[in-house]
Motif scaffolding. Sequence first.
Motif, short mmCIF file in Angstrom:
data_model
loop_
_atom_site.label_atom_id
_atom_site.label_comp_id
_atom_site.label_asym_id
_atom_site.label_seq_id
_atom_site.Cartn_x
_atom_site.Cartn_y
_atom_site.Cartn_z
N VAL A 204 44.00 2.46 -17.05
CA VAL A 204 44.23 3.68 -17.82
C VAL A 204 45.23 3.43 -18.93
O VAL A 204 45.03 3.84 -20.09
CB VAL A 204 44.71 4.82 -16.90
N ARG A 205 46.29 2.74 -18.61
CA ARG A 205 47.33 2.49 -19.61
C ARG A 205 46.83 1.59 -20.73
O ARG A 205 47.14 1.81 -21.91
CB ARG A 205 48.56 1.88 -18.94
N ALA A 206 46.05 0.58 -20.38
CA ALA A 206 45.51 -0.31 -21.40
C ALA A 206 44.57 0.43 -22.34
O ALA A 206 44.61 0.23 -23.56
CB ALA A 206 44.79 -1.48 -20.74
N ALA A 207 43.72 1.28 -21.78
CA ALA A 207 42.79 2.04 -22.61
C ALA A 207 43.52 3.00 -23.53
O ALA A 207 43.19 3.13 -24.71
CB ALA A 207 41.79 2.78 -21.72
N ARG A 208 44.52 3.67 -22.99
CA ARG A 208 45.27 4.62 -23.82
C ARG A 208 46.07 3.89 -24.89
O ARG A 208 46.19 4.38 -26.02
CB ARG A 208 46.20 5.46 -22.93
N ALA B 57 39.23 -7.53 -23.12
CA ALA B 57 38.22 -8.06 -24.03
C ALA B 57 37.25 -6.97 -24.46
O ALA B 57 36.80 -6.94 -25.62
CB ALA B 57 37.47 -9.21 -23.37
N LEU B 58 36.90 -6.07 -23.55
CA LEU B 58 35.99 -4.97 -23.89
C LEU B 58 36.62 -4.03 -24.91
O LEU B 58 35.95 -3.57 -25.85
CB LEU B 58 35.62 -4.20 -22.63
N LEU B 59 37.89 -3.76 -24.75
CA LEU B 59 38.59 -2.89 -25.70
C LEU B 59 38.64 -3.53 -27.08
O LEU B 59 38.44 -2.86 -28.11
CB LEU B 59 40.00 -2.59 -25.21
N ALA B 60 38.90 -4.83 -27.12
CA ALA B 60 38.97 -5.53 -28.40
C ALA B 60 37.62 -5.60 -29.08
O ALA B 60 37.51 -5.47 -30.31
CB ALA B 60 39.54 -6.93 -28.19
N GLU B 61 36.56 -5.80 -28.30
CA GLU B 61 35.23 -5.96 -28.88
C GLU B 61 34.64 -4.64 -29.36
O GLU B 61 34.07 -4.56 -30.46
CB GLU B 61 34.29 -6.57 -27.84
N HIS B 62 34.76 -3.59 -28.54
CA HIS B 62 34.04 -2.35 -28.83
C HIS B 62 34.91 -1.25 -29.45
O HIS B 62 34.38 -0.28 -29.97
CB HIS B 62 33.39 -1.81 -27.55
N ARG B 63 36.22 -1.38 -29.37
CA ARG B 63 37.16 -0.40 -29.94
C ARG B 63 36.76 1.03 -29.58
O ARG B 63 36.54 1.87 -30.44
CB ARG B 63 37.26 -0.58 -31.46
#
Length: 221
Positions: A130-134, A94-100
């Motif tokens: 790590v994999r999700a962020a990358r 959710a953080l990755l989707a919200e803040h990109r």
Amino acid sequence: MTALLSPARRRWIAHCSGLALAAWGGAALPARAARPATVLVVGDSLSAEYGLPRGRGWVALLEQRLAREKIAARVVNASISGDTTSGGRSRLPALLAEHRPTHVVIELGGNDALRGLPLAMTRDNLVAMVRAARAAGARVLLVGMQVPPNYGRRYADEFAALFGEVAKAEGAALVPFLLAGVADGPDPTALFQPDRIHPNADAQPIMLDNVWPALRALLRG
């Protein structure tokens, strides 16, 4: 049908077709703007300013350092006191989707050790993060932690080593020990709050100095 067209008509159709192909090929389209730099910090109480006045934690100091260095980057501190790698793993999508974010700093694992959680679980959670962020297009900085030897020398050594192992295997940057110069100084209590677990305000610039070289390299790389 083409044979029935006059030479002038065929030249006009060819001219219009050429313009259309150039446009669809992107030659006439403006370049896509680069994503603004956003540093997402996903951590526990060590990054959430636990017991500190607002604005005195190392993440807040990071924002000031970026301004002084004239590095245009936004900082999002998504740290939660008491969080574990399992909690961070569940929160991250959710953080990755919200803040990109363009950069993700993962500072988790200390609470796993304090609870005696299996090292394999901590490792799996960090790898997944790590994999999700990358996969979301972010560069990743993994921040290591250590525990006192009273947890058992083998457990302490394996816990400290797993951050480097994950960083190497997954191609992430690494800060070996967030509390270097804090927890291993000549007076182990001088830079901690009365609970002797959480660093005090005087320790925060040291913690930032531990993180900064690796993060700056990612931001400028």
